[in-house]
Design an enzyme around this catalytic site. Sequence first.
Site, PDB file in Angstrom:
ATOM      1  CG  HIS A  70       2.202  27.990  19.665  1.00  0.00           C
ATOM      2  ND1 HIS A  70       3.344  28.763  19.727  1.00  0.00           N
ATOM      3  CD2 HIS A  70       1.637  28.268  18.459  1.00  0.00           C
ATOM      4  CE1 HIS A  70       3.451  29.470  18.613  1.00  0.00           C
ATOM      5  NE2 HIS A  70       2.436  29.185  17.830  1.00  0.00           N
ATOM      6  NE  ARG A  99      -0.806  34.114  12.042  1.00  0.00           N
ATOM      7  CZ  ARG A  99      -1.294  34.087  10.795  1.00  0.00           C
ATOM      8  NH1 ARG A  99      -1.670  35.179  10.224  1.00  0.00           N
ATOM      9  NH2 ARG A  99      -1.422  32.960  10.153  1.00  0.00           N
ATOM     10  CB  THR A 100       5.035  31.525  14.944  1.00  0.00           C
ATOM     11  OG1 THR A 100       3.672  31.369  15.325  1.00  0.00           O
ATOM     12  CG2 THR A 100       5.924  31.209  16.121  1.00  0.00           C
ATOM     13  NE  ARG A 132       5.042  26.618  14.299  1.00  0.00           N
ATOM     14  CZ  ARG A 132       4.017  27.408  14.004  1.00  0.00           C
ATOM     15  NH1 ARG A 132       3.493  27.397  12.803  1.00  0.00           N
ATOM     16  NH2 ARG A 132       3.508  28.209  14.916  1.00  0.00           N
ATOM     17  CE  LYS A 176      23.584  16.112   2.331  1.00  0.00           C
ATOM     18  NZ  LYS A 176      24.835  16.858   2.553  1.00  0.00           N
TER      19      LYS A 176
HETATM   20  C1  NCD Z   1      -1.218  28.307  15.220  1.00  0.00           C
HETATM   21  C2  NCD Z   1      -0.267  27.136  15.251  1.00  0.00           C
HETATM   22  O1  NCD Z   1       0.631  27.032  14.430  1.00  0.00           O
HETATM   23  O2  NCD Z   1      -0.420  26.364  16.190  1.00  0.00           O
HETATM   24  N1  NCD Z   1      -0.771  29.374  14.489  1.00  0.00           N
HETATM   25  C3  NCD Z   1       0.034  30.307  15.091  1.00  0.00           C
HETATM   26  O3  NCD Z   1       1.115  30.017  15.542  1.00  0.00           O
HETATM   27  N2  NCD Z   1      -0.454  31.547  15.210  1.00  0.00           N
HETATM   28  C4  NCD Z   1      -2.621  27.950  14.960  1.00  0.00           C
HETATM   29  C5  NCD Z   1      -3.000  27.137  13.773  1.00  0.00           C
HETATM   30  O4  NCD Z   1      -2.174  26.729  12.957  1.00  0.00           O
HETATM   31  O5  NCD Z   1      -4.210  26.891  13.647  1.00  0.00           O
END
Ligand code: NCD
Length: 304
Positions: free
Chosen positions: A134, A56-57, A106, A85
């Site tokens: 997040h 999703r993100t 991320r 590397k």
């Molecule tokens: C979450 C995450 O990556 O922190 N997912 C997201 O971004 N919607 C939640 C999760 O992984 O449980």
Amino acid sequence: MFKGKDIVSISDLTKEHIDRIFEVARGMIPIAKGEKKSKLLDGYILANLFFEPSTRTRLSFETAMLRLGGSILGFTNPSATSLTKGETLADTIRMIDAYSDVIVIRHPLEGAARLAAEFAEVPVINAGDGAGQHPTQTLLDIFTIVEEFGHVEGLKVTLMGDLRYGRTVHSLAVALSFLGADVHLLSPRSLKMPRHVLREMKSKPEIHEQIDEVIRDTDVFYVTRIQKERFPDPTEYIKVAGSYAITGDTVKKMKKDAIIMHPLPRVNEITPDVDSTLHARYFKQAFYGVPIRMAILALVLGVI
Ligand code: NCD
């Protein structure tokens, strides 16, 4: 107030910032749905750096950028980059800074996004750093609540599941406390909210271990997945896996207008029979990720 701004922690934003993001996001909804076309970010490049899995993100940042006429570069498989590397994150960021106008990152390590923000001139947006924060998820979570109830203040919000390793609930608990929600935390003892998050909260939340203590009068249930990948010891994971599932039976005890949210992906914390109830909001919540991220991109790029 936004141009060039990094969004690493939810505490980087004031109530005024959040209100402005929501105002812009509301205007973006028809574009997010594809009903209206836009070239607002024509000529801008987003670098999407995903050192950890995401559906999703990553895709909602991509669709947000594409629907606004912008372009994307990036990777989802860091093993195909020069990091293997031995290149440092700082050097990688310095390069990508020169190739793009905004960076989304991320990373499995807490603090990685803050480090990236220090090395990049362009705005850096944290899309999840280990068990840290997040913030864009929190914005879409709060937006979902506001679109449902019209406000956050005074609502009883129960965050449940893996409060220890779940980064979404770390940012969300802090934001909810600042916005005046009545925050309740429900988790097994081994997965309690870390003390540093409790310290960052503006008011003291109530802590529970039994769902029956909150089931009848909660307005918003925010359910989370047990973060298996962050457990140092797999036997510890097995002990708690499956705790606190929301099922068709649990739902019957809820307030009539209570809503159930989840950042997704879910594993078994919400059974599929809940999806068709009037309480389920998690798919709508996931959609709101698009207009919220459109608003964030347009604001930090300074085009509105
Ligand atoms: C979450 C995450 O990556 O922190 N997912 C997201 O971004 N919607 C939640 C999760 O992984 O449980």
